[in-house]
Enzyme design. Sequence first.
Site, mmCIF file in Angstrom:
data_model
loop_
_atom_site.group_PDB
_atom_site.id
_atom_site.type_symbol
_atom_site.label_atom_id
_atom_site.label_comp_id
_atom_site.label_asym_id
_atom_site.label_seq_id
_atom_site.Cartn_x
_atom_site.Cartn_y
_atom_site.Cartn_z
ATOM 1 N N TYR A 1 0.891 -1.000 0.051
ATOM 2 C CA TYR A 1 0.018 -0.042 0.068
ATOM 3 C C TYR A 1 0.938 1.408 -0.134
ATOM 4 C CZ TYR A 1 -4.243 -2.718 0.411
ATOM 5 O OH TYR A 1 -5.127 -3.474 -0.246
ATOM 6 N N ARG B 1 1.572 1.965 -3.690
ATOM 7 C CA ARG B 1 0.303 2.422 -4.292
ATOM 8 C C ARG B 1 0.078 3.933 -4.139
ATOM 9 N NH1 ARG B 1 -4.239 -1.821 -3.551
ATOM 10 N NH2 ARG B 1 -5.384 -0.372 -4.895
ATOM 11 N N HIS C 1 -14.603 1.127 -0.376
ATOM 12 C CA HIS C 1 -13.630 0.027 0.058
ATOM 13 C C HIS C 1 -12.368 1.138 0.604
ATOM 14 C CE1 HIS C 1 -14.891 -2.865 -3.215
ATOM 15 N NE2 HIS C 1 -15.364 -2.955 -2.243
ATOM 16 N N CYS D 1 0.163 6.260 15.683
ATOM 17 C CA CYS D 1 -1.049 6.763 15.397
ATOM 18 C C CYS D 1 -1.171 8.350 15.726
ATOM 19 C CB CYS D 1 -1.874 5.805 16.044
ATOM 20 S SG CYS D 1 -3.661 6.407 16.296
ATOM 21 N N GLY E 1 -16.143 1.403 -15.597
ATOM 22 C CA GLY E 1 -14.565 0.928 -15.313
ATOM 23 C C GLY E 1 -14.802 -0.261 -14.270
ATOM 24 N N THR E 2 -15.574 -1.169 -14.200
ATOM 25 C CA THR E 2 -15.595 -2.348 -13.136
ATOM 26 C C THR E 2 -16.014 -3.499 -13.792
ATOM 27 O OG1 THR E 2 -16.296 -2.751 -10.887
ATOM 28 C CG2 THR E 2 -17.989 -1.797 -12.247
ATOM 29 N N ALA F 1 -13.138 4.954 -20.717
ATOM 30 C CA ALA F 1 -13.824 5.919 -19.743
ATOM 31 C C ALA F 1 -13.423 7.518 -20.240
ATOM 32 C CB ALA F 1 -13.188 5.590 -18.328
#
Length: 228
Positions: free
Chosen positions: A56, A59, A109, A136, A175-176, A219
Amino acid sequence: MADVRSIVILTGAGISAESGIDTFRDAGGLWERHRVEDVATPEGFARDPDLVLGFYDMRREALHSREPNAAHRALARLDAEWGGDLLIVTQNVDDLHERGGARRVLHMHGELKSALCTSCEMRSPWDAPMSNRPPCPVCQAPTLRPDVVWFGEMPYQMDRIYRALRGADLFVSIGTSGAVYPAAGFVRDARELGARTLELNLERSEGSHWFHESRQGKAGELVPAWVE
Ligand code: BV8
């Protein structure tokens, strides 16, 4: 869209593809290079947190060099100019809808630019690596995880989504692949509740047969044409 008062739009990775963000199931996509079980499940995170935090981090970092494309900007124009009810439900964890100017966006999500603390369970805006176990912002414990919904976890704000689907005259999917639930089931819910349903996707998806109309193409071309 004369007789339309309320629109729900569902977007997936395909709307960000022309911005240079990898999709999941296309050739060369994210799931070709990483096993879903290893990087997008709570079990994978428990097994190897460094692998998942690194996945992650990569990304999130990539987002800094990506820009919204014509599809994101067209939806933002619709959001700004059209006075009816509108909700853009995105499966994407990137921030390109917001950076393209859209306001009525719901990330079912989660988001790359948000952190969830596994100690205090608070969510915080976040745009830095997590592999180095930063504290945190709320409880200072070094127990942050990506604030994204993994397989087997409950997507966010499902009540709000179903409320919007119940009131929708028009449901547009952009787009899915229609591979992941509950998002892949929204078209059936909307259709059964009386909405017209339109799919804009590069190719026919697993759910194309549920749509009244399905248009194939990029798209960046289909969405501006539809919004205009
Ligand atoms: C839940 C995380 C219930 C963030 C993602 C059996 C066992 C276990 C679970 C299940 C099961 N059967 C069903 C399930 C449920 C499971 C599921 O659906 N599994 C599938 C694989 C069968 N779903 C879940 O687990 C969900 N939670 O059900 O909870 C529950 C109930 C009670 C209590 C607790 C829980 C959670 C699902 C969310 C998983 N997280 N991502 C991240 O890393 O990003 S899913 C991941 O795939 C993405 O987030 C994305 O949202 C999702 C869907 O992918 P797409 O966006 O469609 O992308 P894809 O690459 O697939 O397709 C791209 C499309 O774009 C293609 O069609 C392509 O043609 C097109 N395209 C490409 N370029 C363009 C284009 N179109 C236009 N223009 C272009 N240029």
